[in-house]
Motif scaffolding. Structure first.
Motif, mmCIF file in Angstrom:
data_model
loop_
_atom_site.group_PDB
_atom_site.id
_atom_site.type_symbol
_atom_site.label_atom_id
_atom_site.label_comp_id
_atom_site.label_asym_id
_atom_site.label_seq_id
_atom_site.Cartn_x
_atom_site.Cartn_y
_atom_site.Cartn_z
ATOM 1 N N UNK A 150 -18.099 0.056 -0.496
ATOM 2 C CA UNK A 150 -18.587 -0.986 -1.403
ATOM 3 C C UNK A 150 -19.904 -0.572 -2.045
ATOM 4 N N UNK A 151 -20.777 0.042 -1.248
ATOM 5 C CA UNK A 151 -22.051 0.523 -1.778
ATOM 6 C C UNK A 151 -21.803 1.645 -2.777
ATOM 7 N N UNK A 152 -20.906 2.559 -2.432
ATOM 8 C CA UNK A 152 -20.598 3.681 -3.323
ATOM 9 C C UNK A 152 -20.055 3.195 -4.659
ATOM 10 N N UNK A 175 -21.439 9.004 -3.325
ATOM 11 C CA UNK A 175 -21.497 9.053 -1.864
ATOM 12 C C UNK A 175 -22.522 10.080 -1.394
ATOM 13 N N UNK A 176 -22.533 11.228 -2.036
ATOM 14 C CA UNK A 176 -23.493 12.270 -1.662
ATOM 15 C C UNK A 176 -24.924 11.808 -1.893
ATOM 16 N N UNK A 177 -25.164 11.123 -3.017
ATOM 17 C CA UNK A 177 -26.502 10.606 -3.292
ATOM 18 C C UNK A 177 -26.888 9.536 -2.277
ATOM 19 N N UNK A 178 -25.935 8.669 -1.934
ATOM 20 C CA UNK A 178 -26.202 7.608 -0.946
ATOM 21 C C UNK A 178 -26.611 8.211 0.388
ATOM 22 N N UNK A 221 -26.413 14.670 -16.609
ATOM 23 C CA UNK A 221 -26.883 14.313 -15.270
ATOM 24 C C UNK A 221 -27.572 12.960 -15.374
ATOM 25 N N UNK A 222 -27.553 12.221 -14.283
ATOM 26 C CA UNK A 222 -28.178 10.919 -14.246
ATOM 27 C C UNK A 222 -28.827 10.746 -12.877
ATOM 28 N N UNK A 223 -29.926 9.994 -12.854
ATOM 29 C CA UNK A 223 -30.672 9.808 -11.601
ATOM 30 C C UNK A 223 -30.217 8.537 -10.884
ATOM 31 N N UNK A 224 -30.001 8.655 -9.585
ATOM 32 C CA UNK A 224 -29.779 7.495 -8.726
ATOM 33 C C UNK A 224 -30.993 7.380 -7.818
#
Length: 333
Positions: free
Chosen positions: A180-182, A203-206, A234-237
């Motif tokens: 859900x978070x992903x 998922x990798x960023x999380x 590219x985009x920043x999380x």
């Protein structure tokens, strides 16, 4: 001749939406692979299972399990047959199988898992409730009179259970999990930036910078695609974004746990308030989650020592001592 070579060593199977783990008696956890099956779009045939590399070309990768239940029986059997062959190394093994049983008020899930196991040549099937297995794998005193609460946060579901006197007192499953978070991160990037990122990238960023507690000023760059031009970007999380994405799932888990405690007897509720909650499952690995749930619940919260393997380890205790496990823990089919 050793009969184990013919019949096969007893095994435990933790069938999850994200991964499947197999515990072999006397050996421990011998297999932990993604619960995925890849098919060729051209022929419809299965071309890869689990961690096996998939060929290039037009393929479709699916997860045939949801909430510990096979929603595609044929693909799940194909996947488990592949995994069991890896775990046993013997094509004609007929082991006794111990399988985690999700909440099953109707009994249909138990029958489904039993039939599937016999299709896989099990010579006997034992079902252990998922919550009981998680409590055993976490090392909780499940045979004591005191109440023990376990919250298992998986890929697509969260299971909450209370165990006492060696038996399940109550259990509940809610459709909330780490995915859900992903998915919330993917939706945010699409909505606010007009870019598409994969769930794997989110998922990798999380996992890298994510937190369920007050976030630091951190961020991760992930690959993205402009859906209109096809341009790669590219985009920043940010850690703050992950923190916000956890708000609703954490609140739903906390509310479900509190509702369960409120429905317990006063003695069991006092036990839970004193002993607290143990978190298991891959979703429990998110930084700050134990602290966040401790604040939401107002009781102690800790994570199991081996949260991803907890259920498999609990089932493994049953496999190693099938004759000594109390009957109330195991359903024989």
């Amino acid at each position: 001749m050793n009969p184990l070579r013919i019949l096969g060593r007893d095994v435990a199977i933790d069938l999850g939406a994200a991964s499947t783990q197999i515990y072999v008696k006397g050996k421990g956890i011998v297999l932990n692979e993604p619960s995925v099956v890849t098919r060729s779009l051209a022929t419809g045939k299965v071309v890869a299972v689990g961690a096996d590399p998939a060929p290039k070309g037009d393929i479709l990768t699916v997860r045939p399990v949801s909430g510990g239940v096979p929603y595609d029986g044929d693909l799940t059997r194909h996947m488990l047959r592949h995994f069991l062959k890896k775990a046993h190394g013997h094509p004609f093994a007929r082991p006794r199988m111990v399988i985690a049983l999700p909440s099953d008020p109707t009994g249909i899930i138990g029958v489904t898992l039993r039939n599937m196991a016999y299709d896989l040549e099990a010579r006997r099937v034992y079902l252990v409730h998922h919550g009981v297995a998680a409590a055993m794998g976490a090392g909780l005193p499940v045979k004591d009179a005191s109440g023990n609460m376990v919250i298992d946060i998986g890929c697509d579901t969260t299971r909450i259970a209370v165990v006492s006197f060696g038996a399940l007192v109550t259990a509940r499953t809610i459709p909330v999990g780490g995915s859900d978070v992903t998915r919330a991160l993917v939706a945010h990037i699409r909505r606010d930036h007009g870019l598409v990122i994969t769930e794997a990238a989110a998922e990798e960023a999380k996992r890298g910078i994510g937190t369920a507690w007050k976030p630091l000023r951190r961020q991760a760059e992930v690959p993205a695609v402009d859906p209109y031009t096809g341009e790669r970007r590219t985009v920043a999380i940010s850690a703050e974004l992950v923190y916000r994405a956890t708000k609703t799932p954490v609140e739903r888990i906390a509310r479900a746990a509190l509702d369960m405690v409120e429905g317990l007897s006063s003695d069991l509720a006092l036990d839970i308030g004193d002993r607290g909650v143990v978190l298991t499952g891959g979703g429990s690995l998110l930084r700050g989650l134990t602290r966040r749930l401790r604040q939401e619940l107002g009781i102690p919260v800790q994570r199991a020592e081996r949260p991803v393997e907890t259920v498999a380890l609990g089932l493994g205790r049953c496999v190693d001592n099938l004759r000594r496990i109390p009957g109330e823990l195991v359903t024989r089919l």
